[in-house]
Motif scaffolding. Sequence first.
Motif: not given
Length: 303
Positions: A143-153
């Motif tokens: 498993x790999x966890x993380x957020x992405x919001x600021x990366x894709x505006x």
Amino acid sequence: MSWTDWSIAAGDGLDNFKEIIYEKKHHQALGGGIARISLNKPDRMNTLTIATVDEMFRAFYDANHDPSIGVIIVAGKGKHFGAGGDVDWERWGLREAFYNRYPHNRLMRMSRKPIIAQVQGYCIAGHNHMAYCCDFTIAADNAVFGQAGPRVSSPADGFFVPYLSKVIGTKKAREMWMLCRKYKADEALSMGLVNTVVPLERLEAEVDAWCEELLAKSPGCLEVLKAAFDQEMDGYKESCVISANMYPDWFDMPEGKEGGSAFVEKRTPEFWSIRSREAAAQEKLLQEYEEIQAARKAGTGKN
């Protein structure tokens, strides 16, 4: 065997699901049952749209109103739990999600039954905050966890953002959300993001074991405890209130469009170039305004 076989749940509103698979099985010795809601778009890494959340709502509603069900599992078909929102859909769909609908995390908060997130592979963005809003998260070792919001505006606000501070601590929560780093299963365990990590081939068996342990407890007491723990989310604003106040036209602004476009085009987003041009445009507008004001004063003879 302790468990019956999984069977597809049937009933009014539960037929012809396209985004999920909704199943139930029961423990033969204990008598209680579990429901599993599996995101079923493995070819698209189980990305989320409003249609997904609508189908999940129906399954959650049924599981919470079925007196034989004691635990709900949220899973993902294929190699990955999920990679967040569908970027193509988000170009328009996020407007509806932000301003007219409920987020999928609200399903976790509304549920009376304990929820286990069963995670393998990528658990990113919307899938990550869905998982940490569940009562328990059981992860495979890949498993790999993380957020992405600021990366894709793609802005995010509301209870599920600060709630992560309760799960892994404020500094680490801000790191995860603001830097968009990825964390492997062992890191997630040390952070407190997951309850346990097991080999991939043992993932379903481990989830069954946790469900069996939960079913041995008083279901009414578990419902009260879940509600008691979940009330700490209620002091925060609902989702999208902050975003809508700060940037009411975000999805029509260049910066709001740039992240998704750059992601699809596989290039580095040009956020600061956009900001620079916006600053220049504002400066030009201010100069024009001051020139107009000066001309008005000159025309009236005022200093």
